[in-house]
Design a protein around this motif. Structure first.
Motif, PDB file in Angstrom:
ATOM      1  N   GLY A  76      15.788 -22.176  -3.614  1.00 51.51           N
ATOM      2  CA  GLY A  76      14.468 -21.587  -3.401  1.00 51.51           C
ATOM      3  C   GLY A  76      14.577 -20.396  -2.468  1.00 51.51           C
ATOM      4  O   GLY A  76      15.200 -20.484  -1.412  1.00 51.51           O
ATOM      5  N   LYS A  77      14.002 -19.279  -2.858  1.00 45.62           N
ATOM      6  CA  LYS A  77      14.023 -18.084  -2.003  1.00 45.62           C
ATOM      7  C   LYS A  77      12.574 -17.775  -1.629  1.00 45.62           C
ATOM      8  O   LYS A  77      11.734 -17.589  -2.509  1.00 45.62           O
ATOM      9  N   ARG A  78      12.317 -17.737  -0.338  1.00 46.78           N
ATOM     10  CA  ARG A  78      10.931 -17.551   0.117  1.00 46.78           C
ATOM     11  C   ARG A  78      10.542 -16.086   0.044  1.00 46.78           C
ATOM     12  O   ARG A  78      11.111 -15.270   0.761  1.00 46.78           O
ATOM     13  N   LYS A  79       9.592 -15.781  -0.844  1.00 48.43           N
ATOM     14  CA  LYS A  79       9.190 -14.369  -0.882  1.00 48.43           C
ATOM     15  C   LYS A  79       8.050 -14.128   0.101  1.00 48.43           C
ATOM     16  O   LYS A  79       7.776 -12.994   0.470  1.00 48.43           O
ATOM     17  N   LYS A  80       7.417 -15.203   0.526  1.00 49.54           N
ATOM     18  CA  LYS A  80       6.348 -15.078   1.509  1.00 49.54           C
ATOM     19  C   LYS A  80       6.229 -16.408   2.248  1.00 49.54           C
ATOM     20  O   LYS A  80       6.407 -17.467   1.644  1.00 49.54           O
ATOM     21  N   ILE A 106      25.397 -16.099   3.224  1.00 49.26           N
ATOM     22  CA  ILE A 106      24.357 -17.107   2.995  1.00 49.26           C
ATOM     23  C   ILE A 106      23.123 -16.337   2.540  1.00 49.26           C
ATOM     24  O   ILE A 106      22.675 -15.444   3.256  1.00 49.26           O
ATOM     25  N   PRO A 107      22.587 -16.616   1.343  1.00 46.30           N
ATOM     26  CA  PRO A 107      21.444 -15.831   0.869  1.00 46.30           C
ATOM     27  C   PRO A 107      20.313 -15.801   1.893  1.00 46.30           C
ATOM     28  O   PRO A 107      20.032 -16.811   2.543  1.00 46.30           O
ATOM     29  N   LEU A 108      19.705 -14.631   2.037  1.00 52.96           N
ATOM     30  CA  LEU A 108      18.640 -14.464   3.034  1.00 52.96           C
ATOM     31  C   LEU A 108      17.392 -15.239   2.638  1.00 52.96           C
ATOM     32  O   LEU A 108      17.113 -15.431   1.454  1.00 52.96           O
ATOM     33  N   ASP A 109      16.627 -15.646   3.642  1.00 57.48           N
ATOM     34  CA  ASP A 109      15.322 -16.294   3.452  1.00 57.48           C
ATOM     35  C   ASP A 109      15.370 -17.506   2.527  1.00 57.48           C
ATOM     36  O   ASP A 109      14.514 -17.687   1.663  1.00 57.48           O
TER      37      ASP A 109
END
Ligand code: UDP
Ligand code: MG
Length: 317
Positions: free
Chosen positions: A122-126, A153-156
């Motif tokens: 999961g990547k937090r866009k907001k 490490i992927p951001l956010d």
């Protein structure tokens, strides 16, 4: 129902009596929507409120729900690890109990896994409903961590993710104590695919990550994934030693021409000594870093696919 395949949902819970009655129905509905057989594993990380009473009730009514309850608070990362140890699924999904990570995203994560992804993160866009302080420190921290870590490490991203059985099996072989799951996942490699989502406000209750816990977690992330801080004195020491030697040269030239005050020699001597001490510290750090890496006892390599060979992992040999 998908033939023979099974999913495991892992939910760490710590003082979540307010949120569980909201979370369980949404998690169950999302898992049912995937069409797979599934289990939901709640790991009670030492809560002493009504959490266990609620979990006992849920487990009694639904045999697909498994519950592990820790003797005390061991921390979020170990709660997730216990869930992974217990999980029997072909894919494992890790989700927070507080509904900040929407369970409704699970069917889409499963689709990406079906299409071949080993990890769907999961990547937090907001991020909604979180303080400016939390958002700011999180943004700075992840960027610092990425710059320090040898494995990006992927951001956010957090721990909200789906991992295939192949990835879960590697996690089972990594028994290091200082666990930072998202970093371990980055270290492993594998086919990782992001899925964007809006991180909502907590459905109920307050964050269980106190500032102290956050700081420990942040430090675990850096010290667990980078030996760079240990070798930093090597760079400093090199610069200080180099500058002091240049200083000596400059003072020597002055002494031979216009003359140099005695204290200048002293100053250069002190700086040189400091530089050498820093260099020695850096050398110690380099060895310490090696011992640290060895002490983790991680697999030497991870094979994702083997063709025309009866591949056996190191342990099986
Ligand atoms: N949690 C846990 N042990 C802890 C702290 C938190 O199992 O010591 C669980 C908590 O119940 C939640 C998840 O870990 O399911 C994330 O915690 P929280 O929502 O409080 O953290 P935040 O989202 O504020 O970073
Ligand atoms: Mg939360």
């Amino acid at each position: 129902m998908q033939a023979n395949k099974r999913l495991s949902l892992i939910v760490p819970v710590y003082y979540e009596e307010e949120v569980l009655p909201l979370a369980y129905p949404r998690m169950k509905a999302a898992m049912e929507k995937t069409g797979y057989d599934f289990e939901i594993i709640f790991v009670n990380d030492g809560s002493r409120d009504g959490t266990m009473k609620i979990l006992r009730g849920i487990a009694k009514a639904d045999r697909r729900v498994k519950v592990l309850s820790f003797s005390r608070n061991f921390g979020h990362q170990l709660a997730v690890t216990a869930g992974m140890d217990q999980a029997a699924g072909d894919a494992l999904i890790i989700i927070d109990a507080d509904l900040q990570d929407p369970p409704e995203l699970i069917p889409d994560m499963v689709k990406l896994w079906e299409q071949g992804a080993d990890i769907v993160y999961g990547k937090r866009k907001k991020r909604e409903g979180e303080t400016f302080f939390k958002k700011f420190t999180a943004a700075c921290y992840y960027r610092l961590l990425t710059s320090m870590s040898a494995y990006p490490i992927p951001l956010d991203t957090g721990d909200f993710r789906l991992i295939g059985r192949n990835v879960a099996d590697v996690f089972l072989r990594m028994r290091e104590h200082g666990r930072f799951l998202r970093g371990m996942s980055a270290w492993m490699g594998f086919e990782s695919v992001p899925i964007e989502y809006i991180r909502h406000e907590r459905a109920a209750g307050k964050t269980k990550y106190t500032l102290k816990k956050m700081l420990k977690f942040a430090l675990d992330g850096i010290t667990g994934f980078s030996t760079k801080p240990l070798t930093l004195p090597l760079a400093f020491g090199g610069v200080v030693t180099g500058l002091s030697l240049l200083g000596f040269l400059a003072v020597l030239i002055c002494a031979c021409t216009v003359g140099a005050a005695a204290w200048l020699w002293g100053l250069c001597g002190v700086c040189l000594l400091q530089g050498v001490v820093l260099l020695c510290l850096g050398v110690h750090g380099a060895y310490l870093g090696r011992i640290f890496e060895e002490s983790k006892g991680r697999p030497l390599y991870i094979v994702a696919e083997a063709l025309n060979t009866d591949f056996a992992s190191e342990e099986e040999k």
